[in-house]
Design a protein around this motif. Structure first.
Motif, PDB file in Angstrom:
ATOM      1  N   SER A 207       0.549  -1.268   0.085  1.00 50.07           N
ATOM      2  CA  SER A 207       0.081   0.238   0.091  1.00 50.07           C
ATOM      3  C   SER A 207       0.490   1.303  -0.044  1.00 50.07           C
ATOM      4  CB  SER A 207      -0.918   0.138   1.103  1.00 50.07           C
ATOM      5  OG  SER A 207      -1.647  -1.270   1.775  1.00 50.07           O
ATOM      6  N   SER A 211      -1.885   4.571  -3.646  1.00 51.19           N
ATOM      7  CA  SER A 211      -3.047   3.570  -3.965  1.00 51.19           C
ATOM      8  C   SER A 211      -4.287   4.026  -2.327  1.00 51.19           C
ATOM      9  CB  SER A 211      -2.502   1.947  -4.074  1.00 51.19           C
ATOM     10  OG  SER A 211      -2.021   1.559  -2.032  1.00 51.19           O
ATOM     11  N   GLY A 216      -3.087   7.908  -7.641  1.00 52.15           N
ATOM     12  CA  GLY A 216      -1.907   7.508  -8.221  1.00 52.15           C
ATOM     13  C   GLY A 216      -1.296   7.692  -9.368  1.00 52.15           C
TER      14      GLY A 216
END
Length: 316
Positions: A207, A211, A216
């Motif tokens: 992570s 994310s 992103g």
């Protein structure tokens, strides 16, 4: 993660208690335990005191300890519930075997040996359930890995064997098998701890801030401004961080006091014998306790929750 004192005491005390209890039963079934009532009584009493005190202390971390009993109903999906159920069940076979060992050693030896084996298995399963409480938390990379359950079981065996060696020494016995078991368990736990820290330092959670926020695709994500002006529950409990230099010092203390010095003291006691054995074995227990508490504190303090990514953490 915030290293709560109650949880640290719980994981160290109950683990040592289950380890000691399982080893006493195993040694007696195998005919290796000395025929000494007060040694056995002290061993069982110490085991149950550590287990019970540890289990009770774990409820202090709950928001409503009086509702802890409700967790027992969720055993189908919760490792915390399974641990509670197993902890209660374990008292039955181990308690029956303890009474047999102390007061009725010649009554139904075959049947009671089977009860004792069930008790040993219950101790192992209970410690495993405790480990899985943390290993099942996928948002915490430091816990959700194969090292956690192995470590809990090793630390329980290690602390239990060092405690048993100390008890035997105080009561005037020197069991080579127990001494060798304690040394091997300490060394195995030392290797595990070093491997775990190498894993922790060399890997990160999958992570990221990108994310976690779903942004992103737009590039690198940075915290622009905190959503509130004061620390909240998440930041206090899951955003705890320890400075790298402090962690390095505490790791050395954990390795030295928790594993290396107890090995040296136990081996020294073997060569000294007599009063020297008692002093060395007792010091090994005390120093190991200091080291394991330090190791457990680091286990929580070095863990990073992915929620920290929402508050500016570089990684989880």
């Amino acid at each position: 993660m915030h290293p709560a004192k109650s949880v640290i005491f719980f994981t160290t005390a109950s683990g040592a208690g289950y380890g000691l209890l399982a080893l006493i039963i195993a040694a007696n079934i195998g005919g290796l335990f000395p025929n000494d009532f007060w040694l056995a009584f002290t061993g069982y009493a110490l085991s149950y005191v550590l287990i019970t005190a540890g289990l009770l202390s774990s409820t202090f971390h709950l928001g409503h300890p009086e509702r802890a009993w409700r967790a027992l109903t969720q055993w189908r999906s919760s490792w915390l519930s399974r641990e509670g159920v197993m902890a209660i069940f374990t008292f039955l076979p181990t308690g029956l075997y303890g009474l047999h060992h102390l007061f009725f050693p010649y009554l139904l030896p075959g049947v009671m040996a089977l009860v004792g084996l069930i008790g040993i298995l219950a101790c192992i399963v209970t410690v495993y359930c405790t480990a899985m409480i943390y290993a099942s938390l996928k948002p915490v990379h430091a816990w959700a890995n194969r090292y956690g359950p192995i470590g809990y079981l090793l630390l329980s065996l290690m602390s239990g064997s060092v405690l048993l060696n100390g008890l035997l020494a105080v009561f005037g016995y020197a069991a080579t098998v127990v001494i060798l078991l304690a040394v091997v368990a300490l060394f195995a736990a030392l290797v595990w701890k070093i491997a775990y820290w190498r894993f922790l330092d060399g890997t990160r959670s999958i992570s990221t801030a990108e994310s976690a926020t779903g942004l992103g695709e737009f590039g690198r994500v940075h915290l622009f401004e905190a959503p509130h002006t004061e620390a909240n529950y998440l930041m206090k409990e899951m955003g705890f961080q320890i400075a790298r230099k402090h962690a390095a010092v505490l790791r050395k203390i954990a390795l030295g006091a928790g594993f290396i010095l107890p090995i040296l003291l136990i081996l020294l006691g073997l060569t000294l014998g007599g009063a020297g054995l008692i002093v060395a074995a007792s010091l090994a227990v005390i120093i190991m306790a200091i080291g394991i508490v330090t190791e457990r504190w680091l286990f929580f303090a070095e863990a990073r929750h992915t929620v920290g990514l929402y508050y500016g953490a570089s990684h989880a």
